[in-house]
Design a protein around this motif. Structure first.
Motif, PDB file in Angstrom:
ATOM      1  N   PRO A 147      56.732 -19.639  13.887  1.00 43.17           N
ATOM      2  CA  PRO A 147      57.146 -20.262  15.155  1.00 43.17           C
ATOM      3  C   PRO A 147      55.999 -20.721  16.039  1.00 43.17           C
ATOM      4  CG  PRO A 147      57.490 -17.883  15.212  1.00 43.17           C
ATOM      5  CD  PRO A 147      57.153 -18.225  13.804  1.00 43.17           C
ATOM      6  N   LEU A 148      54.806 -20.134  15.893  1.00 41.13           N
ATOM      7  CA  LEU A 148      53.674 -20.505  16.744  1.00 41.13           C
ATOM      8  C   LEU A 148      52.646 -21.351  16.009  1.00 41.13           C
ATOM      9  CD1 LEU A 148      53.060 -17.155  18.652  1.00 41.13           C
ATOM     10  CD2 LEU A 148      54.253 -19.187  19.468  1.00 41.13           C
ATOM     11  N   ASN A 149      52.370 -20.997  14.753  1.00 42.28           N
ATOM     12  CA  ASN A 149      51.334 -21.681  13.980  1.00 42.28           C
ATOM     13  C   ASN A 149      51.877 -22.063  12.602  1.00 42.28           C
ATOM     14  OD1 ASN A 149      49.023 -21.244  15.900  1.00 42.28           O
ATOM     15  ND2 ASN A 149      49.495 -19.109  15.457  1.00 42.28           N
ATOM     16  N   PRO A 150      52.792 -23.022  12.529  1.00 43.51           N
ATOM     17  CA  PRO A 150      53.335 -23.392  11.218  1.00 43.51           C
ATOM     18  C   PRO A 150      52.251 -23.980  10.322  1.00 43.51           C
ATOM     19  CG  PRO A 150      54.038 -24.955  12.910  1.00 43.51           C
ATOM     20  CD  PRO A 150      53.376 -23.815  13.624  1.00 43.51           C
ATOM     21  N   MET A 151      52.071 -23.372   9.148  1.00 42.85           N
ATOM     22  CA  MET A 151      51.027 -23.794   8.226  1.00 42.85           C
ATOM     23  C   MET A 151      51.638 -24.752   7.199  1.00 42.85           C
ATOM     24  SD  MET A 151      48.417 -22.390   9.501  1.00 42.85           S
ATOM     25  CE  MET A 151      47.244 -22.801   8.221  1.00 42.85           C
ATOM     26  N   THR A 152      51.426 -26.033   7.412  1.00 38.83           N
ATOM     27  CA  THR A 152      52.071 -27.062   6.604  1.00 38.83           C
ATOM     28  C   THR A 152      51.141 -27.674   5.563  1.00 38.83           C
ATOM     29  OG1 THR A 152      51.528 -28.703   8.317  1.00 38.83           O
ATOM     30  CG2 THR A 152      53.694 -27.631   8.451  1.00 38.83           C
ATOM     31  N   ASP A 153      49.960 -27.114   5.391  1.00 40.17           N
ATOM     32  CA  ASP A 153      49.006 -27.634   4.419  1.00 40.17           C
ATOM     33  C   ASP A 153      48.200 -26.467   3.868  1.00 40.17           C
ATOM     34  OD1 ASP A 153      47.204 -29.047   2.895  1.00 40.17           O
ATOM     35  OD2 ASP A 153      46.620 -30.433   4.486  1.00 40.17           O
ATOM     36  N   ALA A 154      48.212 -26.283   2.544  1.00 38.45           N
ATOM     37  CA  ALA A 154      47.468 -25.191   1.916  1.00 38.45           C
ATOM     38  C   ALA A 154      45.991 -25.520   1.746  1.00 38.45           C
ATOM     39  CB  ALA A 154      48.079 -24.849   0.558  1.00 38.45           C
ATOM     40  N   ASN A 155      45.630 -26.795   1.866  1.00 39.44           N
ATOM     41  CA  ASN A 155      44.249 -27.222   1.662  1.00 39.44           C
ATOM     42  C   ASN A 155      43.435 -26.899   2.909  1.00 39.44           C
ATOM     43  OD1 ASN A 155      41.818 -28.822   1.558  1.00 39.44           O
ATOM     44  ND2 ASN A 155      42.761 -30.000  -0.098  1.00 39.44           N
ATOM     45  N   LEU A 156      42.645 -25.826   2.829  1.00 36.68           N
ATOM     46  CA  LEU A 156      41.906 -25.369   4.012  1.00 36.68           C
ATOM     47  C   LEU A 156      40.760 -26.290   4.382  1.00 36.68           C
ATOM     48  CD1 LEU A 156      41.787 -21.501   3.500  1.00 36.68           C
ATOM     49  CD2 LEU A 156      43.549 -22.927   4.566  1.00 36.68           C
ATOM     50  N   VAL A 157      40.203 -26.982   3.407  1.00 37.87           N
ATOM     51  CA  VAL A 157      39.138 -27.937   3.720  1.00 37.87           C
ATOM     52  C   VAL A 157      39.699 -29.051   4.598  1.00 37.87           C
ATOM     53  CG1 VAL A 157      37.487 -29.579   2.756  1.00 37.87           C
ATOM     54  CG2 VAL A 157      37.891 -27.398   1.602  1.00 37.87           C
ATOM     55  N   ARG A 158      40.861 -29.545   4.210  1.00 36.09           N
ATOM     56  CA  ARG A 158      41.495 -30.604   4.995  1.00 36.09           C
ATOM     57  C   ARG A 158      41.972 -30.074   6.353  1.00 36.09           C
ATOM     58  NH1 ARG A 158      44.864 -33.160   1.043  1.00 36.09           N
ATOM     59  NH2 ARG A 158      46.343 -31.467   1.319  1.00 36.09           N
ATOM     60  N   TRP A 159      42.579 -28.861   6.355  1.00 36.92           N
ATOM     61  CA  TRP A 159      43.114 -28.283   7.594  1.00 36.92           C
ATOM     62  C   TRP A 159      41.990 -27.981   8.593  1.00 36.92           C
ATOM     63  CZ3 TRP A 159      48.124 -28.110   8.953  1.00 36.92           C
ATOM     64  CH2 TRP A 159      48.508 -27.281  10.001  1.00 36.92           C
ATOM     65  N   LEU A 160      40.936 -27.319   8.105  1.00 35.59           N
ATOM     66  CA  LEU A 160      39.804 -27.013   8.976  1.00 35.59           C
ATOM     67  C   LEU A 160      39.107 -28.286   9.430  1.00 35.59           C
ATOM     68  CD1 LEU A 160      37.928 -24.918  10.290  1.00 35.59           C
ATOM     69  CD2 LEU A 160      36.655 -24.824   8.117  1.00 35.59           C
ATOM     70  N   GLY A 161      39.052 -29.289   8.543  1.00 39.40           N
ATOM     71  CA  GLY A 161      38.415 -30.553   8.897  1.00 39.40           C
ATOM     72  C   GLY A 161      39.074 -31.249  10.069  1.00 39.40           C
ATOM     73  N   ARG A 162      40.370 -30.986  10.264  1.00 35.51           N
ATOM     74  CA  ARG A 162      41.066 -31.570  11.414  1.00 35.51           C
ATOM     75  C   ARG A 162      40.674 -30.880  12.717  1.00 35.51           C
ATOM     76  NH1 ARG A 162      47.099 -31.386   8.660  1.00 35.51           N
ATOM     77  NH2 ARG A 162      46.765 -33.015   7.071  1.00 35.51           N
ATOM     78  N   GLN A 163      40.153 -29.653  12.620  1.00 38.63           N
ATOM     79  CA  GLN A 163      39.883 -28.842  13.804  1.00 38.63           C
ATOM     80  C   GLN A 163      38.432 -28.912  14.276  1.00 38.63           C
ATOM     81  OE1 GLN A 163      41.150 -24.788  13.185  1.00 38.63           O
ATOM     82  NE2 GLN A 163      43.035 -25.381  12.151  1.00 38.63           N
ATOM     83  N   THR A 164      37.556 -29.495  13.491  1.00 45.17           N
ATOM     84  CA  THR A 164      36.136 -29.469  13.821  1.00 45.17           C
ATOM     85  C   THR A 164      35.481 -30.798  13.486  1.00 45.17           C
ATOM     86  OG1 THR A 164      34.013 -28.377  13.332  1.00 45.17           O
ATOM     87  CG2 THR A 164      35.624 -28.466  11.549  1.00 45.17           C
ATOM     88  N   GLU A 165      34.404 -31.095  14.194  1.00 49.17           N
ATOM     89  CA  GLU A 165      33.612 -32.281  13.886  1.00 49.17           C
ATOM     90  C   GLU A 165      32.565 -31.999  12.815  1.00 49.17           C
ATOM     91  OE1 GLU A 165      31.980 -33.802  17.481  1.00 49.17           O
ATOM     92  OE2 GLU A 165      33.938 -34.216  18.396  1.00 49.17           O
ATOM     93  N   ARG A 166      32.399 -30.740  12.456  1.00 44.37           N
ATOM     94  CA  ARG A 166      31.431 -30.386  11.409  1.00 44.37           C
ATOM     95  C   ARG A 166      31.951 -30.804  10.030  1.00 44.37           C
ATOM     96  NH1 ARG A 166      27.586 -26.080  12.494  1.00 44.37           N
ATOM     97  NH2 ARG A 166      27.356 -25.928  14.751  1.00 44.37           N
ATOM     98  N   GLU A 167      31.036 -31.091   9.127  1.00 45.14           N
ATOM     99  CA  GLU A 167      31.406 -31.316   7.724  1.00 45.14           C
ATOM    100  C   GLU A 167      31.910 -30.002   7.129  1.00 45.14           C
ATOM    101  OE1 GLU A 167      29.253 -32.402   3.442  1.00 45.14           O
ATOM    102  OE2 GLU A 167      28.128 -32.577   5.325  1.00 45.14           O
ATOM    103  N   VAL A 168      32.925 -30.080   6.274  1.00 45.68           N
ATOM    104  CA  VAL A 168      33.490 -28.893   5.622  1.00 45.68           C
ATOM    105  C   VAL A 168      33.390 -29.070   4.109  1.00 45.68           C
ATOM    106  CG1 VAL A 168      35.476 -27.377   5.373  1.00 45.68           C
ATOM    107  CG2 VAL A 168      35.100 -28.574   7.544  1.00 45.68           C
ATOM    108  N   ALA A 169      32.676 -28.164   3.457  1.00 45.35           N
ATOM    109  CA  ALA A 169      32.482 -28.214   2.012  1.00 45.35           C
ATOM    110  C   ALA A 169      33.281 -27.094   1.339  1.00 45.35           C
ATOM    111  CB  ALA A 169      30.993 -28.082   1.688  1.00 45.35           C
ATOM    112  N   ILE A 170      33.222 -27.049   0.004  1.00 40.49           N
ATOM    113  CA  ILE A 170      33.863 -25.992  -0.786  1.00 40.49           C
ATOM    114  C   ILE A 170      32.794 -25.256  -1.579  1.00 40.49           C
ATOM    115  CG2 ILE A 170      35.458 -25.431  -2.650  1.00 40.49           C
ATOM    116  CD1 ILE A 170      37.033 -27.900  -2.054  1.00 40.49           C
TER     117      ILE A 170
END
Length: 410
Positions: A147-170
């Motif tokens: 109800p508060l934080n619906p997780m609609t994407d399992a890809n954490l690189v993509r999800w985290l990339g939406r939250q930060t201006e930093r590059e996100v690698a694997i």
């Protein structure tokens, strides 16, 4: 003794989860709820955790609170820092994991930061940057209906990339198969982890870093790496507790729904309905009167847990913020009333609910006790009356968690 690790947790149950894992590794842990108004007194502790309620608030507020907590830990002598969030990476495309991590990294002047929510012991694994819960992609695990934080994407690189201006690698799992990895990039990165050996190998490398982030499982292995050459056994006994036993459940996660169903089948239970609270058809006084009428030697449960349809209906009629605020305020006041009537062993399910209960009971620090299940310990309040508390993340625990927890302190 100087602090080996200063930790910031984004919610209260996550903080107790981390505390349990650090204690399991042998660290002596101080856990404080809320950024302390007075300087920390870290003497005798290896790690200090400051537990915030920053997971579901506006990103700017979460950043401000986390930077204040960082300053408190630095003033207490910490040199290495760990940002703890849930093993299901609870957040939205706006935050708060990315904004907080970016602010901490900027303040500490670091570029490379690990993100490792994996907790294989609890069925959370990361493969090719995607988070799985008991083999299901995160967005098919039930977390997509949070109800508060619906997780609609399992890809954490993509999800985290939406939250930060930093590059996100694997950092791929195969780089963690044979000892500490060689990390060739200087950025944020999501670390794969399919088993504890991957976490152990990653921890051997990130123990050199000033800042790392993740769930409690990597926290355990990080503590082991920092304690290398100073091995200890955890001391987690809490002693005996008299008084009544109760469960307060505010989470609506699928795990808590199953736990509530199991408890209802075996013990007296009452559901708190936000619509009834709003209309005045249900009050704190009514709930406490029901609790007082239950047999003194029988555990009982008070819960607001509902299925997704029930949650949606409450949000539609009341608005999400009002519905959640009604539940939190009510369960907090109910907790205070239960303590006044002799409850001394209290299980609380849900991070937001745990925060409301601790705030109402004015508990600002606890001692970590024995684990009930991986990542969920009993803790003891340091003030009076002396209380045994189990603060459980909504997503954690087996179906019979409540009964198992109560049996442990019987």
């Amino acid at each position: 003794m100087s602090l080996r690790l200063g930790c910031i947790a984004d919610d209260y149950t996550g903080a107790t989860d981390l505390g349990a894992m650090l204690a399991r590794a042998g660290m002596r842990v101080l856990l404080v709820f809320g950024d302390p108004a007075e300087p920390l007194a870290p003497e005798g502790y290896d790690a200090a955790i400051i537990a915030l309620k920053s997971r579901s608030i506006p990103p700017g507020d979460a950043v401000a609170q986390s930077l204040s907590a960082l300053a408190s830990l630095q003033a207490a002598g910490a040199q290495r820092f760990f940002f703890k969030y849930c093993s299901t990476f609870d957040s939205t495309p706006e935050g708060n994991i990315g904004p907080v991590a970016e602010a901490l990294a900027d303040e500490l002047d670091v570029r490379r930061v690990a993100f490792c929510p994996a907790f294989p012991e609890n069925g959370r694994t990361v493969y090719n940057g995607c988070l799985f819960v008991h083999g299901k992609p995160l967005n098919e695990s039930g977390m997509e209906e949070h109800p508060l934080n619906p997780m609609t994407d399992a890809n954490l690189v993509r999800w985290l990339g939406r939250q930060t201006e930093r590059e996100v690698a694997i950092l791929s799992y195969d780089a963690l198969d044979d000892g500490a990895p060689t990390i060739g990039f200087d950025s944020f990165y999501v670390a794969d982890a399919l088993k504890d050996a991957h976490l152990k190998n990653l921890a051997a490398e990130i123990a050199k870093d000033r800042l790392s982030t993740g769930g409690s499982a990597i926290g355990y292995w990080l503590a082991r790496a920092l304690l290398q050459g100073d091995e200890r056994e955890a001391s987690v006994g809490l002693g005996e507790f008299d008084g009544r036993c109760a469960v307060l459940a505010g989470s609506c996660s699928t795990a808590t729904q199953r736990q509530v169903a199991a408890m209802r089948a075996a013990s007296p239970a009452m559901r708190v309905d936000p619509l009834a609270l709003a209309s005045g058809d249900q009050t704190v006084e009514m709930i406490l009167a029901w609790a007082a009428a239950q047999p003194q030697d029988t555990p009982f449960m008070i819960h607001s847990t509902a299925d997704p349809e029930g949650v949606a209906l409450a949000h539609e009629r009341l608005g999400r913020e009002r519905a959640c605020e009604l539940i939190e305020r009510t369960l907090g006041r109910v907790a205070a009333g239960l303590i006044d009537t002799g409850v001394r062993k209290l299980i609380v399910a849900g991070g937001e609910t745990s925060g409301a209960v601790l705030r109402e009971l004015r508990i600002d620090a606890v001692r970590i006790g024995p684990e009930i299940e991986p990542g969920v310990p009993w803790v003891a309040s340091l003030g009076k009356p002396r209380l045994a508390l189990a603060l459980k993340s909504g997503n954690f625990g087996s179906d019979d968690f409540f009964s198992r927890a109560l049996e442990q302190l019987a």
